[in-house]
Design a protein around this motif. Structure first.
Motif, PDB file in Angstrom:
ATOM      1  N   SER A  93       0.823  -1.198   0.000  1.00  0.00           N
ATOM      2  CA  SER A  93       0.000   0.000   0.000  1.00  0.00           C
ATOM      3  C   SER A  93       0.865   1.259   0.000  1.00  0.00           C
TER       4      SER A  93
ATOM      5  N   LEU B   2       3.768   1.433  -1.385  1.00  0.00           N
ATOM      6  CA  LEU B   2       4.230   1.553  -2.768  1.00  0.00           C
ATOM      7  C   LEU B   2       3.176   2.241  -3.626  1.00  0.00           C
ATOM      8  N   ARG B   3       1.934   1.849  -3.448  1.00  0.00           N
ATOM      9  CA  ARG B   3       0.874   2.455  -4.251  1.00  0.00           C
ATOM     10  C   ARG B   3       0.773   3.941  -3.985  1.00  0.00           C
ATOM     11  N   GLU B   4       0.845   4.324  -2.720  1.00  0.00           N
ATOM     12  CA  GLU B   4       0.753   5.743  -2.421  1.00  0.00           C
ATOM     13  C   GLU B   4       1.961   6.494  -2.955  1.00  0.00           C
TER      14      GLU B   4
ATOM     15  N   ILE C 154       3.318   5.840  -5.723  1.00  0.00           N
ATOM     16  CA  ILE C 154       2.961   6.055  -7.130  1.00  0.00           C
ATOM     17  C   ILE C 154       2.080   7.289  -7.274  1.00  0.00           C
TER      18      ILE C 154
END
Lengths: 238, 238
Positions: free
Chosen positions: B132, B134-136, B138
């Motif tokens: 999560s 990592l996603r943020e 991005i």
DNA sequence: CGATTCATTGATCGAGATCAAAATTGGTGG
DNA sequence: CCACCAATTTTGATCTCGATCAATGAATCG
């Protein structure tokens, strides 16, 4: 479930009957129309999904309305293994095209992979692949120019589609609007349009209605500094 | 192993003896000097690591020499659960400060989590958190301005340090050079310097030698559009 | 204390955003 | 099959955020 099998079994020793435990488990098939919301922020995730047909995307929306696509989900991709933890979804998933999903209740999925270690490894591998794709997405956003980002994304999608048997050589179906590409690459739609024109002008790609053809893979990869190793298309079972 | 325990057990029902199976397993302690390479691209990963002291970072380097940091690794973070798949590392890990690690051979780790389902869930939760983050990352790179990225990163680090008991209120130790921050946020070191000055000028933060103090968390969060839910600091066992 | 690394500041430049309009495409109903 | 409407794409013009180049100023460390 076909593309998942294509993807996982293409590079591992998984036999057809390794999937028996999956097919015995209550797998439910659901379908979403193009543009439909599949998962909303805050949802409690009760199922694990596999895309069997169509494209979807995972994204977050900021308060000011901006949207960033975190991952494009193609046939064979699974989500959300994160559902195994009982925590609300921190992002949304929408269908791009009409999407066919296979889904399994969390408990059933856990039983299936507990019953079959090789299957568990297969899913773990898919999850390692996905995380690596996220990491490369970060590199793409952080350290590449617009033109490079686009070239890189096209190459990634070509490879990913190829892995699940959905590319006719260098031509791939891309059901993406400029806006979706822009929200993936952290650019404006206008700039995506210009970058596409630029790649076309350089003779690297050809575009038609909803598909693109990669004319010079080598040159495109060089431009994008594309190194496919992050896709881990070969897997060795541990 | 302390920070990991702090992190996992703070929000779950894990009892101290759930960690017994870990401590019984052959855990090896290793240490790296500041600046040392911990994992190189292409390495075969044989161990699973937990950071017990110090900071490290995961990154990829492009052919043209540019670097993008994918994740900052703080005490309590584990890597690479990806090692459970026998595939070469697609990224490198370096120590920022002096780093103490606990490591376990892949097979031993697998045995430990197989023997204890709650422990397995704990690690799975840590892995969900990391993905999560990592996603943020991005979203931060794709859709935020330089100033916003910096503010957002500072808030994230403050929270993450807090989760493992390493923040004194709003003041945190940041062993990061401008260049490391730049390579994390996809900016130039010069611009990081200017953005920092800007946040300082706005009275939102105060900086000293190697630490920063968040003076106005609310305003900073508003500026960065920071929504902490992606950190999943609360976990409910499934 | 010198020496080397790191941070700041200034000046200029360029990639990509934004605004606005024109051109294309696609879908729908007559 | 064609005409029309809406959505998407392209193109042009301008502006801005952040990169780059270069020099100065602080810190850190033998």
């Amino acid at each position: 479930m076909q593309p998942l099998i294509a993807r996982i079994s293409a590079y591992s020793d998984l036999a057809a009957d390794d999937f028996a435990s999956l097919n015995n488990a209550p797998v439910e098939r659901v379908q979403h129309k193009a543009g439909a919301k599949i998962i909303a922020v805050g949802d409690q995730l009760t199922h694990v999904f596999v895309v069997s047909r169509g494209w979807a995307f995972r994204y977050r929306t900021l308060q000011d309305g901006q949207r960033q696509i975190v991952n494009l989900m193609l046939p064979g991709d699974c989500f959300d293994l994160q559902a195994l933890i009982d925590t609300p979804a921190d992002h949304a998933v929408d269908a791009i095209t009409s999407v066919h999903l296979s889904r399994m209740r969390r408990a059933d999925f856990l039983n299936a992979i507990r019953a079959n270690g090789r299957l568990a490894t297969g899913f773990w591998w898919a999850s390692v692949q996905e995380e690596s794709i996220l990491r490369e997405h970060i590199v793409r956003l952080g350290r590449r120019s617009g033109k490079e980002r686009l070239a890189h994304l096209l190459l990634e999608l070509q490879r990913r589609l190829h892995m699940v048997g959905l590319s006719n050589g260098d031509t791939i179906d891309l059901p993406l609007t400029r806006e979706l590409v822009a929200d993936t690459l952290g650019l404006s739609p206008v700039h995506v349009s210009r970058s596409t024109a630029e790649l076309r002008r350089l003779g690297l790609i050809r575009t038609s209605a909803s598909s693109i053809q990669i004319l010079q893979p080598k040159k495109l990869a060089e431009l994008a500094q594309f190194d496919a190793s992050y896709l881990h298309s070969r897997m060795r079972l541990a």
